[in-house]
Design a protein around this motif. Structure first.
Motif, short mmCIF file in Angstrom:
data_model
loop_
_atom_site.label_atom_id
_atom_site.label_comp_id
_atom_site.label_asym_id
_atom_site.label_seq_id
_atom_site.Cartn_x
_atom_site.Cartn_y
_atom_site.Cartn_z
N ALA A 502 0.83 -1.20 0.00
CA ALA A 502 0.00 0.00 0.00
C ALA A 502 0.87 1.25 0.00
O ALA A 502 0.63 2.21 -0.75
CB ALA A 502 -0.93 0.00 1.22
N PHE A 503 1.91 1.25 0.83
CA PHE A 503 2.79 2.42 0.88
C PHE A 503 3.64 2.54 -0.38
O PHE A 503 4.03 3.65 -0.77
CB PHE A 503 3.66 2.36 2.14
N MET A 504 3.92 1.41 -1.05
CA MET A 504 4.61 1.47 -2.34
C MET A 504 3.76 2.24 -3.36
O MET A 504 4.25 3.13 -4.05
CB MET A 504 4.88 0.05 -2.86
N ILE A 505 2.49 1.87 -3.42
CA ILE A 505 1.61 2.54 -4.39
C ILE A 505 1.39 3.99 -4.01
O ILE A 505 1.32 4.88 -4.87
CB ILE A 505 0.27 1.79 -4.50
N TRP A 506 1.29 4.27 -2.72
CA TRP A 506 1.12 5.67 -2.31
C TRP A 506 2.38 6.48 -2.61
O TRP A 506 2.31 7.69 -2.85
CB TRP A 506 0.76 5.73 -0.83
N THR A 507 3.55 5.82 -2.61
CA THR A 507 4.77 6.50 -3.04
C THR A 507 4.68 6.87 -4.51
O THR A 507 5.03 7.98 -4.92
CB THR A 507 5.99 5.60 -2.80
N ALA A 508 4.19 5.92 -5.31
CA ALA A 508 3.97 6.21 -6.74
C ALA A 508 2.98 7.35 -6.90
O ALA A 508 3.14 8.21 -7.79
CB ALA A 508 3.46 4.96 -7.45
N SER A 509 1.96 7.37 -6.05
CA SER A 509 0.96 8.43 -6.11
C SER A 509 1.60 9.79 -5.82
O SER A 509 1.34 10.78 -6.52
CB SER A 509 -0.16 8.16 -5.10
N ALA A 510 2.47 9.83 -4.81
CA ALA A 510 3.15 11.10 -4.47
C ALA A 510 4.02 11.56 -5.64
O ALA A 510 4.06 12.76 -5.96
CB ALA A 510 3.99 10.91 -3.22
N ILE A 511 4.70 10.63 -6.29
CA ILE A 511 5.54 10.98 -7.45
C ILE A 511 4.68 11.59 -8.56
O ILE A 511 5.05 12.59 -9.19
CB ILE A 511 6.30 9.74 -7.95
N VAL A 512 3.51 10.98 -8.80
CA VAL A 512 2.61 11.48 -9.84
C VAL A 512 2.12 12.87 -9.50
O VAL A 512 2.15 13.79 -10.34
CB VAL A 512 1.42 10.52 -10.03
N TRP A 513 1.65 13.07 -8.27
CA TRP A 513 1.10 14.37 -7.88
C TRP A 513 2.16 15.47 -7.93
O TRP A 513 1.87 16.62 -8.28
CB TRP A 513 0.51 14.30 -6.47
N ILE A 514 3.40 15.13 -7.60
CA ILE A 514 4.45 16.16 -7.51
C ILE A 514 5.07 16.45 -8.87
O ILE A 514 5.29 17.62 -9.23
CB ILE A 514 5.55 15.71 -6.52
N PHE A 515 5.35 15.41 -9.65
CA PHE A 515 6.19 15.59 -10.84
C PHE A 515 5.46 15.54 -12.18
O PHE A 515 6.02 15.99 -13.19
CB PHE A 515 7.30 14.54 -10.86
#
Length: 534
Positions: A502-515
């Motif tokens: 879950a935290f792996m996917i949320w990390t991907a989510s943060a990357i998408v939202w930021i970059f």
């Protein structure tokens, strides 16, 4: 925008031809994805019939993944150099031949060899298929819908593979064991797709440039070593401290560093590094590496939990994942319609948040492993997960996971391949497929390590709590108790893996939202400057 208008004004026969082109491409994609999971349920039957040891059974799955993941970059570049339709058809024919060989295998070597050949065929067909979508369908609604179907099949195929594998394994046709049908079913599909491909798919213009042999060798060996090392690291028999695991991963790093250096200096590189120069594309590729990693791990751990902890049959286990197909189709369809109006950041960012929520919900699954409960289950022949309600603990979150993946895959695929020159679309598609394969290997290896650690820890705790009881139970009861302890301990390991996932996917989510800064209109504007598009 003139390209899209021209296509929409063409006679219906042109759109019908595009529709059939998509059918041919998706038939190939479905076969490739199916074979990642269809044989999983049949493994015990294959081992029994061909006298394959438990240790070597893993190579039926790993052998395919090694050849597929290791050769994707080469397959993508071959499609660019020698014609995408030609390489696509050759990959399908090779895949079909290898499937026939596997279905008729008489010994372990013949079967494992056929799986490697299947991986080679898949590595040729998959990048060519994705590149054919990019070059056949004009930017806009038509391409969005094509990517929607393709992305849906990328996730749905894994679920269908489990269902189909469970059903076919239980059949026997003309004296052929059911597991053989899981391979033979590919033969007519692959040959039919290859046969009709020239009618609906245009051939790309071959490039008269030399193949980057040093890059092909170093890149292929590096990726193969990486996938093998990560797969071995995720195996509880070896782990990260195993000398072969470490040696293989070190070799992978050395080879891949050499590969990058070669690509920086060679005149006609296997992989033009400019593909990674775009911030938007780099973001999409990273997210498409992390999210499939968690998704494939979900299939792995959840299928084992449903079958071994909840006591489902192989066929029922396959059908337990049927809701995944509905959520994936819904998410992909909605994403393809909204991408013309909504920036991909919102679609992929929302999708990854939802998928992470589903994995978090899976991490909350618990079983009652108190000594009294385990003793009662042992006496009555129950499973540790008898108290897990499929319709409340699993089905809703399978749908949510797949819906989030559908939203994410379509938008990220569009961003990842958009703006890549037509002459490099094959290698661009190969990079995308490679990121998914390598991401899946990394995710499964990492999460398997976590699961094994917590499984062993929980098994020791349960065994300690049950020691010092009353009289000694019979050998049969002791065995059942041991099985139940294993089931309960596995549940603990799997839920911890789900939590990390879950935290792996949320990390991907943060990357998408930021970059991810690309706008929706840029994905359909063929005339936009290169610096804006990508």
């Amino acid at each position: 925008m003139t390209t899209t208008i021209a296509v929409e004004d063409q006679p219906s026969t042109s759109n019908e031809k595009l529709g059939w082109a998509l059918v041919v491409i998706c038939m190939a994609q479905l076969m490739v994805v199916l074979d990642s999971t269809i044989a999983n349920i049949a493994l015990p039957y294959i081992g029994h019939d061909l006298d394959i040891t438990q240790n070597n059974l893993q190579w039926i799955v790993t052998g395919y993944a090694l050849a597929f993941g290791g050769l994707l970059l080469l397959g993508g570049r071959l499609a660019d150099l020698y014609g995408r339709r030609r390489i696509f058809m050759l990959g399908l024919v090779l895949f079909s031949f290898a499937s026939a060989l596997g279905g008729l295998a008489q010994n372990e070597a013949m079967l494992l060899g056929s799986r490697g050949l299947q991986g080679v065929g898949a590595a040729m067909a998959a990048p060519a298929a994705l590149a054919l979508i990019s070059t056949t369908f004009p930017a806009g609604p038509l391409r969005n819908r094509a990517f929607s179907v393709y992305a849906a099949l990328s996730g749905v195929g894994a679920a269908i593979g489990l269902i189909l594998g469970g059903w076919l394994t239980g059949l026997e046709v003309s004296g052929l064991e059911g597991w053989r049908l899981t391979f033979l079913i590919n033969v007519p599909i692959g040959l039919f797709a290859a046969f009709i491909a020239p009618r609906f798919l245009k051939e790309s213009e071959p490039q008269h440039t030399a193949l980057d042999i040093p890059g092909a060798v170093s890149g292929t060996l590096g990726l193969t070593s990486l996938v093998y090392g990560l797969s071995r690291a995720g195996d509880s028999r070896y782990g990260w401290g195993d000398s072969v695991t470490i040696g293989t991963l070190v070799a992978a790093v050395v080879l891949l560093v050499a590969f990058v250096q070669i690509e920086r200096t060679v005149k006609n590189p296997l992989l033009p590094l400019s593909i990674f120069a775009s911030r938007a594309r780099a973001t999409a590729l990273v997210s498409m590496m992390i999210t499939p990693a968690a998704m494939f791990a979900m299939f792995f751990f959840l299928s084992l939990m449903v079958q071994n902890v909840m006591g489902y049959s192989s066929l029922r286990t396959g059908f337990a994942f049927l809701p995944f197909t509905f959520g994936m189709i819904a998410g992909a369809t909605i994403s393809s319609k909204l991408i013309a109006k909504v920036d991909p950041r919102w679609l992929a960012g929302t999708g990854t948040i939802l998928a992470g929520m589903a994995l978090f919900a899976f991490s909350r699954i618990t079983v009652d492993d108190s000594p009294a409960t385990l003793a009662s289950l042992a006496a009555n022949g129950g499973f540790a997960g008898n108290d897990i309600n499929y319709w409340t603990a699993i089905a809703p979150w399978v749908v949510l996971m797949s819906f989030g993946m559908g939203l994410t895959f379509v938008s990220m695929m569009l961003v990842a391949v958009h703006g890549i020159p037509d002459e490099d679309s094959g290698i661009g598609s190969g990079v995308l497929n490679t990121m998914q394969q390598v991401g899946g290997a990394i995710g499964l290896a990492a999460l398997s390590t976590i699961a094994v650690h917590f499984t062993r820890e929980r098994a020791a705790d349960i065994s300690a709590s049950m020691s010092g009881g009353g009289g000694t139970p019979s050998a049969d009861v002791q065995q059942r108790i041991s099985d139940l302890v294993g089931q309960s301990a596995f549940t603990s390991g799997a839920t911890h893996a789900f939590l990390v996932g879950a935290f792996m996917i949320w990390t991907a989510s943060a990357i998408v939202w930021i970059f991810l800064n690309v706008k929706h209109h840029e994905l359909v504007d063929e005339e936009a400057p290169e610096g804006v598009v990508v």
